[in-house]
Design a protein around this motif. Structure first.
Motif, PDB file in Angstrom:
ATOM      1  N   ILE A  91      -9.443  -1.770 -10.415  1.00 20.85           N
ATOM      2  CA  ILE A  91     -10.341  -2.895 -10.177  1.00 20.85           C
ATOM      3  C   ILE A  91     -11.646  -2.399  -9.567  1.00 20.85           C
ATOM      4  O   ILE A  91     -11.715  -1.292  -9.037  1.00 20.85           O
ATOM      5  N   ALA A  92     -12.661  -3.229  -9.653  1.00 19.71           N
ATOM      6  CA  ALA A  92     -13.948  -2.972  -9.004  1.00 19.71           C
ATOM      7  C   ALA A  92     -14.274  -4.191  -8.160  1.00 19.71           C
ATOM      8  O   ALA A  92     -14.088  -5.325  -8.588  1.00 19.71           O
ATOM      9  N   VAL A  93     -14.755  -3.941  -6.946  1.00 19.11           N
ATOM     10  CA  VAL A  93     -15.086  -5.021  -6.029  1.00 19.11           C
ATOM     11  C   VAL A  93     -16.575  -4.949  -5.718  1.00 19.11           C
ATOM     12  O   VAL A  93     -17.081  -3.907  -5.310  1.00 19.11           O
ATOM     13  N   THR A  94     -17.252  -6.066  -5.927  1.00 15.04           N
ATOM     14  CA  THR A  94     -18.655  -6.177  -5.549  1.00 15.04           C
ATOM     15  C   THR A  94     -18.712  -6.953  -4.240  1.00 15.04           C
ATOM     16  O   THR A  94     -18.204  -8.077  -4.156  1.00 15.04           O
ATOM     17  N   LEU A  95     -19.311  -6.341  -3.242  1.00 19.84           N
ATOM     18  CA  LEU A  95     -19.382  -6.977  -1.927  1.00 19.84           C
ATOM     19  C   LEU A  95     -20.338  -8.157  -1.962  1.00 19.84           C
ATOM     20  O   LEU A  95     -21.287  -8.178  -2.735  1.00 19.84           O
ATOM     21  N   PRO A  96     -20.092  -9.137  -1.086  1.00 22.29           N
ATOM     22  CA  PRO A  96     -20.956 -10.320  -1.109  1.00 22.29           C
ATOM     23  C   PRO A  96     -22.359 -10.013  -0.620  1.00 22.29           C
ATOM     24  O   PRO A  96     -22.560  -9.219   0.292  1.00 22.29           O
ATOM     25  N   ALA A  97     -23.317 -10.624  -1.280  1.00 18.28           N
ATOM     26  CA  ALA A  97     -24.712 -10.535  -0.859  1.00 18.28           C
ATOM     27  C   ALA A  97     -25.115 -11.909  -0.342  1.00 18.28           C
ATOM     28  O   ALA A  97     -24.280 -12.819  -0.245  1.00 18.28           O
TER      29      ALA A  97
ATOM     30  N   GLY B 114     -20.452 -14.482  -3.186  1.00 14.89           N
ATOM     31  CA  GLY B 114     -19.156 -14.080  -2.662  1.00 14.89           C
ATOM     32  C   GLY B 114     -18.713 -12.750  -3.228  1.00 14.89           C
ATOM     33  O   GLY B 114     -19.447 -12.052  -3.921  1.00 14.89           O
ATOM     34  N   TYR B 115     -17.481 -12.397  -2.919  1.00 17.22           N
ATOM     35  CA  TYR B 115     -16.879 -11.189  -3.472  1.00 17.22           C
ATOM     36  C   TYR B 115     -16.648 -11.405  -4.964  1.00 17.22           C
ATOM     37  O   TYR B 115     -16.272 -12.485  -5.401  1.00 17.22           O
TER      38      TYR B 115
ATOM     39  N   ASP C 246      -9.925  -9.546 -16.621  1.00 15.64           N
ATOM     40  CA  ASP C 246     -10.218 -10.760 -15.872  1.00 15.64           C
ATOM     41  C   ASP C 246     -11.067 -10.434 -14.653  1.00 15.64           C
ATOM     42  O   ASP C 246     -11.069  -9.306 -14.155  1.00 15.64           O
ATOM     43  N   GLN C 247     -11.776 -11.445 -14.141  1.00 20.45           N
ATOM     44  CA  GLN C 247     -12.523 -11.287 -12.904  1.00 20.45           C
ATOM     45  C   GLN C 247     -12.616 -12.616 -12.185  1.00 20.45           C
ATOM     46  O   GLN C 247     -12.576 -13.666 -12.809  1.00 20.45           O
ATOM     47  N   VAL C 248     -12.715 -12.533 -10.872  1.00 27.15           N
ATOM     48  CA  VAL C 248     -12.837 -13.729 -10.048  1.00 27.15           C
ATOM     49  C   VAL C 248     -13.944 -13.531  -9.025  1.00 27.15           C
ATOM     50  O   VAL C 248     -14.231 -12.414  -8.603  1.00 27.15           O
ATOM     51  N   ALA C 249     -14.565 -14.649  -8.645  1.00 25.49           N
ATOM     52  CA  ALA C 249     -15.528 -14.666  -7.548  1.00 25.49           C
ATOM     53  C   ALA C 249     -14.865 -15.417  -6.405  1.00 25.49           C
ATOM     54  O   ALA C 249     -14.302 -16.494  -6.604  1.00 25.49           O
ATOM     55  N   LEU C 250     -14.913 -14.810  -5.217  1.00 31.01           N
ATOM     56  CA  LEU C 250     -14.214 -15.377  -4.061  1.00 31.01           C
ATOM     57  C   LEU C 250     -15.202 -15.759  -2.972  1.00 31.01           C
ATOM     58  O   LEU C 250     -16.190 -15.055  -2.732  1.00 31.01           O
TER      59      LEU C 250
ATOM     60  N   ASP D 229     -13.343 -17.947   3.281  1.00 29.31           N
ATOM     61  CA  ASP D 229     -11.911 -18.259   3.301  1.00 29.31           C
ATOM     62  C   ASP D 229     -11.128 -17.668   2.133  1.00 29.31           C
ATOM     63  O   ASP D 229      -9.912 -17.811   2.068  1.00 29.31           O
ATOM     64  N   GLY D 230     -11.795 -17.014   1.199  1.00 34.25           N
ATOM     65  CA  GLY D 230     -11.093 -16.359   0.100  1.00 34.25           C
ATOM     66  C   GLY D 230     -10.702 -17.267  -1.039  1.00 34.25           C
ATOM     67  O   GLY D 230      -9.939 -16.848  -1.909  1.00 34.25           O
ATOM     68  N   THR D 231     -11.206 -18.486  -1.083  1.00 33.48           N
ATOM     69  CA  THR D 231     -10.878 -19.369  -2.205  1.00 33.48           C
ATOM     70  C   THR D 231     -11.623 -18.904  -3.449  1.00 33.48           C
ATOM     71  O   THR D 231     -12.709 -18.330  -3.381  1.00 33.48           O
TER      72      THR D 231
END
Length: 190
Positions: free
Chosen positions: A37-43, A47-48, A62-66, A70-72
């Motif tokens: 996986i790759a994680v883009t830190l929030p700016a 979000g993440y 797949d990818q998600v934005a969190l 609260d991680g939703t």
């Protein structure tokens, strides 16, 4: 401090952040469960973003934005929801670059490259063995009917415009042909 002193602006409270580990755990719970996986830190204002990067068999990219507080899950992009042509394009690009199916794909591409090289070499060899012994005289193209010559010239001009390397090659060959014709004409007149 005196009468004209204004109170300082309040320092904004630091925003809560779930952190990288909890963001990855939330993404895994949301279905992003690949080992790669790759994680883009929030700016600022975002979000993440956690996305799968395993291209060896890219049917689950797949990818998600969190939400960083609260991680939703704010947004989800599932590979299964891609249109058919987008899926085929993704798989085609990965197959063309040699990452689809790993070593098997790379060996298949190497075999294809070797087959093309051998076909080119054998084609030149076959031509050399069966080449015409009597060369075609210069200016043989002048014997072609104008109804065939003009469309061929127009096609060559259009191809030369849109494929510049081919156009330059055609111009170099045409210039060489003209120079050889002039040299032959001078040699005959002497």
């Amino acid at each position: 401090h005196g009468p004209g002193h204004q109170p300082a602006d309040p320092v904004p409270a630091p925003t809560a952040d779930i952190g990288l580990d909890r963001a990855v755990a939330a993404a895994r719970a949301a279905g992003v469960d690949s080992a790669s996986i790759a994680v883009t830190l929030p700016a600022e204002g975002s979000g993440y973003v956690v996305k799968e990067t395993d291209k060896q068999f890219p049917v689950e990219l797949d990818q998600v934005a969190l939400d960083p507080v609260d991680g939703t899950v704010l947004d989800r992009l599932a590979f299964a929801e891609y249109p058919l042509l987008a899926k085929l394009t993704r798989i085609g690009i990965d197959a063309h670059t040699g990452v689809f199916l790993g070593l098997f794909n790379q060996l298949a591409l190497a075999a294809l490259a070797l087959a093309l090289i051998l076909m080119i070499v054998w084609g030149y060899r076959m031509w050399w063995l069966r080449r015409p012994r009597r060369p075609v005289g210069r200016g043989a193209w002048r014997k072609l009917p104008v109804t065939l010559l003009l469309p061929l010239a127009a096609t060559a001009a259009v191809l030369g415009r849109f494929v510049p390397l081919l156009g330059v090659s055609l111009l170099v060959l045409l210039a060489a042909e003209v120079v050889l014709a002039l040299v032959n004409r001078r040699a005959r007149t002497r």
